[in-house]
Design a protein around this motif. Structure first.
Motif, PDB file in Angstrom:
ATOM      1  N   LEU A   1     -33.889  35.097  54.749  1.00 47.26           N
ATOM      2  CA  LEU A   1     -32.704  35.253  53.909  1.00 47.26           C
ATOM      3  C   LEU A   1     -32.308  36.711  53.736  1.00 47.26           C
ATOM      4  O   LEU A   1     -31.118  37.026  53.646  1.00 47.26           O
ATOM      5  CB  LEU A   1     -32.952  34.616  52.537  1.00 47.26           C
ATOM      6  CG  LEU A   1     -33.136  33.087  52.540  1.00 47.26           C
ATOM      7  CD1 LEU A   1     -33.455  32.603  51.130  1.00 47.26           C
ATOM      8  CD2 LEU A   1     -31.893  32.390  53.065  1.00 47.26           C
ATOM      9  N   LEU A   2     -33.294  37.609  53.688  1.00 48.55           N
ATOM     10  CA  LEU A   2     -32.993  39.027  53.502  1.00 48.55           C
ATOM     11  C   LEU A   2     -32.613  39.726  54.796  1.00 48.55           C
ATOM     12  O   LEU A   2     -31.956  40.765  54.775  1.00 48.55           O
ATOM     13  CB  LEU A   2     -34.198  39.741  52.881  1.00 48.55           C
ATOM     14  CG  LEU A   2     -34.583  39.336  51.453  1.00 48.55           C
ATOM     15  CD1 LEU A   2     -35.910  39.975  51.075  1.00 48.55           C
ATOM     16  CD2 LEU A   2     -33.498  39.751  50.472  1.00 48.55           C
ATOM     17  N   GLY A   3     -33.070  39.173  55.908  1.00 51.02           N
ATOM     18  CA  GLY A   3     -32.832  39.849  57.177  1.00 51.02           C
ATOM     19  C   GLY A   3     -33.601  41.141  57.286  1.00 51.02           C
ATOM     20  O   GLY A   3     -33.182  42.078  57.981  1.00 51.02           O
ATOM     21  N   ALA A   4     -34.738  41.214  56.595  1.00 51.21           N
ATOM     22  CA  ALA A   4     -35.540  42.435  56.580  1.00 51.21           C
ATOM     23  C   ALA A   4     -36.976  42.063  56.249  1.00 51.21           C
ATOM     24  O   ALA A   4     -37.233  41.006  55.643  1.00 51.21           O
ATOM     25  CB  ALA A   4     -35.001  43.419  55.542  1.00 51.21           C
ATOM     26  N   PRO A   5     -37.943  42.896  56.636  1.00 51.62           N
ATOM     27  CA  PRO A   5     -39.332  42.619  56.290  1.00 51.62           C
ATOM     28  C   PRO A   5     -39.531  42.615  54.771  1.00 51.62           C
ATOM     29  O   PRO A   5     -38.854  43.338  54.044  1.00 51.62           O
ATOM     30  CB  PRO A   5     -40.105  43.777  56.934  1.00 51.62           C
ATOM     31  CG  PRO A   5     -39.194  44.320  57.974  1.00 51.62           C
ATOM     32  CD  PRO A   5     -37.805  44.115  57.460  1.00 51.62           C
ATOM     33  N   LEU A   6     -40.462  41.818  54.314  1.00 52.26           N
ATOM     34  CA  LEU A   6     -40.777  41.764  52.896  1.00 52.26           C
ATOM     35  C   LEU A   6     -41.325  43.126  52.457  1.00 52.26           C
ATOM     36  O   LEU A   6     -42.288  43.624  53.043  1.00 52.26           O
ATOM     37  CB  LEU A   6     -41.803  40.668  52.638  1.00 52.26           C
ATOM     38  CG  LEU A   6     -41.962  40.140  51.221  1.00 52.26           C
ATOM     39  CD1 LEU A   6     -40.686  39.460  50.761  1.00 52.26           C
ATOM     40  CD2 LEU A   6     -43.125  39.157  51.158  1.00 52.26           C
TER      41      LEU A   6
ATOM     42  N   ARG B   1     -23.916  29.034  56.335  1.00 52.90           N
ATOM     43  CA  ARG B   1     -23.393  28.599  57.630  1.00 52.90           C
ATOM     44  C   ARG B   1     -24.373  28.912  58.759  1.00 52.90           C
ATOM     45  O   ARG B   1     -24.263  28.399  59.860  1.00 52.90           O
ATOM     46  CB  ARG B   1     -22.042  29.264  57.906  1.00 52.90           C
ATOM     47  CG  ARG B   1     -20.893  28.630  57.122  1.00 52.90           C
ATOM     48  CD  ARG B   1     -19.542  29.031  57.686  1.00 52.90           C
ATOM     49  NE  ARG B   1     -19.232  30.425  57.430  1.00 52.90           N
ATOM     50  CZ  ARG B   1     -18.574  30.852  56.354  1.00 52.90           C
ATOM     51  NH1 ARG B   1     -18.166  29.978  55.438  1.00 52.90           N
ATOM     52  NH2 ARG B   1     -18.326  32.131  56.181  1.00 52.90           N
ATOM     53  N   ASP B   2     -25.354  29.765  58.457  1.00 53.85           N
ATOM     54  CA  ASP B   2     -26.381  30.116  59.429  1.00 53.85           C
ATOM     55  C   ASP B   2     -27.474  29.044  59.404  1.00 53.85           C
ATOM     56  O   ASP B   2     -28.078  28.785  58.355  1.00 53.85           O
ATOM     57  CB  ASP B   2     -26.960  31.478  59.074  1.00 53.85           C
ATOM     58  CG  ASP B   2     -28.110  31.868  59.989  1.00 53.85           C
ATOM     59  OD1 ASP B   2     -28.104  31.421  61.143  1.00 53.85           O
ATOM     60  OD2 ASP B   2     -29.015  32.610  59.542  1.00 53.85           O
ATOM     61  N   PRO B   3     -27.767  28.393  60.543  1.00 53.42           N
ATOM     62  CA  PRO B   3     -28.785  27.318  60.555  1.00 53.42           C
ATOM     63  C   PRO B   3     -30.152  27.790  60.055  1.00 53.42           C
ATOM     64  O   PRO B   3     -30.847  27.043  59.348  1.00 53.42           O
ATOM     65  CB  PRO B   3     -28.844  26.914  62.036  1.00 53.42           C
ATOM     66  CG  PRO B   3     -27.514  27.312  62.591  1.00 53.42           C
ATOM     67  CD  PRO B   3     -27.116  28.547  61.852  1.00 53.42           C
TER      68      PRO B   3
ATOM     69  N   ARG C   1     -30.070  27.919  56.304  1.00 55.01           N
ATOM     70  CA  ARG C   1     -30.113  26.565  55.709  1.00 55.01           C
ATOM     71  C   ARG C   1     -31.532  26.016  55.729  1.00 55.01           C
ATOM     72  O   ARG C   1     -31.994  25.411  54.766  1.00 55.01           O
ATOM     73  CB  ARG C   1     -29.167  25.633  56.455  1.00 55.01           C
ATOM     74  CG  ARG C   1     -27.690  25.929  56.242  1.00 55.01           C
ATOM     75  CD  ARG C   1     -26.828  24.719  56.596  1.00 55.01           C
ATOM     76  NE  ARG C   1     -27.011  24.304  57.970  1.00 55.01           N
ATOM     77  CZ  ARG C   1     -26.322  24.778  59.007  1.00 55.01           C
ATOM     78  NH1 ARG C   1     -25.401  25.712  58.814  1.00 55.01           N
ATOM     79  NH2 ARG C   1     -26.543  24.324  60.235  1.00 55.01           N
ATOM     80  N   ALA C   2     -32.232  26.256  56.825  1.00 52.85           N
ATOM     81  CA  ALA C   2     -33.615  25.777  56.913  1.00 52.85           C
ATOM     82  C   ALA C   2     -34.498  26.491  55.892  1.00 52.85           C
ATOM     83  O   ALA C   2     -35.394  25.875  55.283  1.00 52.85           O
ATOM     84  CB  ALA C   2     -34.141  26.007  58.332  1.00 52.85           C
ATOM     85  N   ALA C   3     -34.247  27.785  55.685  1.00 54.79           N
ATOM     86  CA  ALA C   3     -35.026  28.541  54.702  1.00 54.79           C
ATOM     87  C   ALA C   3     -34.799  28.016  53.296  1.00 54.79           C
ATOM     88  O   ALA C   3     -35.748  27.890  52.505  1.00 54.79           O
ATOM     89  CB  ALA C   3     -34.664  30.029  54.783  1.00 54.79           C
TER      90      ALA C   3
END
Length: 445
Positions: free
Chosen positions: A15-20, A116-118, A121-123
């Motif tokens: 969801l963040l598009g970045a490492p935790l 809208r990103d699959p 949605r799965a996350a």
């Protein structure tokens, strides 16, 4: 099974598009994320429910206040790492005053675009599975009760002030110390909090050129510290006003104990209802943040009208950095719900402009940003030292609110996302006289 933390880490990174940026520990004892440093602890799956039902700052705030979300280790270090998710950084790694794209995408439109990103949605489906059963519990009792209608009416302002300040004078004594000053101190190297607060009050008095018999209006007088200092040290005749009944009761007791009833009057009164000018000087220390953008020009004009020609205003106020698009500015959800309901911050330029439009001549601006960071860290240290008392005097949730608010604010001042300024303004006489010295920064010292 003990796999909640790895699953949460995978969801967060999707969801963040970045490492935790921090290590997390889940309610089942599992951990994931970079080793070393502080750990964000999800003590109960209720934390996920709160965040799913109210994504963003408010869901996180509710989980923190309720104790479903805690920190193992250095809170400042954790907040500093997490702030990278909310603020972009330039090439030199300095924070830029604009939200990270994930924050700009907040709200219904941003959520719709994200989903809208699959993979997203799965996350989210994975989060729902981890958070069950739904829905979440009610918000913590410490959350402000909302009253409908327009902002910054007299009744709504009184309710907002009561939420923040009428939580017990003994609690504030544990946090603020004997000075009972709830605004930025003025530090010297190696000084104590008490010395720094005394020096701040003295700086204000000198900037206002207070002298025996001078009439001072202290707007938002708090627990009376400025009023007492001005009367005791400078012989001023002071009127202090506040909307907090608990503050007024404490201040009146202090006035009586110091034998200053002939020089200090404390009123429970809205600034819009003060009619007994003219005053020689007005101090407004940490009060203007409650006024609101729509009322600020009225506030400035009223104070201008209460001053005699040649009288001075010292406006001590927190400022935010300006947004690239000011229409996009929104109040921090945690602060609005738990700390300062209806409070608003303005850029310094906006404040100076409104004072000038009201007729004031702005003569000096002194930035005290680093001083507030030191003050907040001192308050946090006092709160942690007196933690058991603070919880007993209020509630565990209330103590957690103040801890998070003050620690996060300290970092905001240190990183330059927040500032605080003393603006000295004058109601010039008809001949343009200001009664100011040629060299201002001596302040009569």
């Amino acid at each position: 099974m003990t796999d909640a933390a790895p699953r949460l880490a995978a969801v967060a990174e999707t969801l963040l598009g970045a490492p935790l940026p921090v290590r997390i520990r889940a309610w089942d004892g599992s951990e994931a994320g970079p080793p070393g440093g502080p750990v964000l602890v999800l003590a109960h799956r209720r934390a996920l429910r709160r965040m799913l039902w109210r994504p963003g700052e408010l869901g996180l705030a509710r989980a923190w206040v309720a104790g479903d979300l805690t920190v193992d280790g250095d809170l400042y270090a954790l907040l500093d790492r997490v702030s990278g998710l909310l603020w972009e950084r330039g090439a030199d790694a300095a924070p830029e005053p604009r939200p990270h794209p994930s924050r700009r995408a907040a709200g219904a439109a941003g959520t719709a675009a994200l989903l809208r990103d699959p993979a997203a949605r799965a996350a989210v489906r994975e989060l729902v599975a981890l958070a069950r059963p739904l829905p979440p519990p009610a918000p913590p009792a410490e959350e402000a009760l909302r009253r409908g209608g327009p902002l910054h009416t007299r009744s709504r302002d009184k309710q907002a002030i009561s939420h923040h300040y009428d939580v017990g004078n003994e609690f504030y004594e544990r946090v603020l110390g004997p000075s009972m000053v709830y605004s930025c101190a003025y530090w010297s190297p190696g000084g104590t909090l008490e010395e720094a607060q005394r020096d701040k009050l003295d700086l204000v008095c000198r900037k206002l050129a207070l002298a025996p018999g001078a009439r001072l209006l202290d707007v938002g007088c708090g627990w009376g510290s400025m009023a007492l200092h001005a009367a005791r040290e400078y012989g001023a005749k002071v009127t202090g006003i506040t909307l907090s009944s608990e503050q007024a009761a404490f201040a009146l007791k202090q006035v009586a104990e110091e034998g200053l009833a002939d020089r200090v009057e404390i009123r429970i009164q809205d600034y819009r209802d003060v009619k007994d000018g003219p005053y020689d000087a007005i101090s407004s220390i940490g009060m203007a943040e409650h006024v609101g953008a729509e009322r600020y020009r009225e506030y400035a004009r009223l104070l201008y009208g209460l001053l005699r020609p040649g009288g001075r205003l010292l406006n001590h106020q927190i400022a935010r950095r300006p947004e690239p698009d000011e229409a996009a500015y929104r109040v921090d959800e945690f602060i609005d719900a738990y700390v300062f309901p209806d409070g608003e911050l303005a850029p310094l330029g906006t404040t100076v402009g409104e004072l000038e439009r009201a007729g004031f001549e702005v003569r000096d601006v002194e930035a005290l940003r680093e001083h507030y960071a030191l003050t907040l860290r001192a308050w946090v240290a006092r709160l942690e030292e007196h933690w058991e008392d603070a919880v007993r005097l209020t509630s565990p949730g209330r103590a957690r609110v103040w801890l998070l608010y003050m620690a996060a604010s300290a970092l905001g001042f240190e990183r330059g996302r927040l500032g605080v300024n003393q603006v000295l303004a004058v109601r010039s006489g008809p001949d343009g006289a200001s009664d100011l010295p040629l060299r201002l920064r001596t302040w009569g010292a």
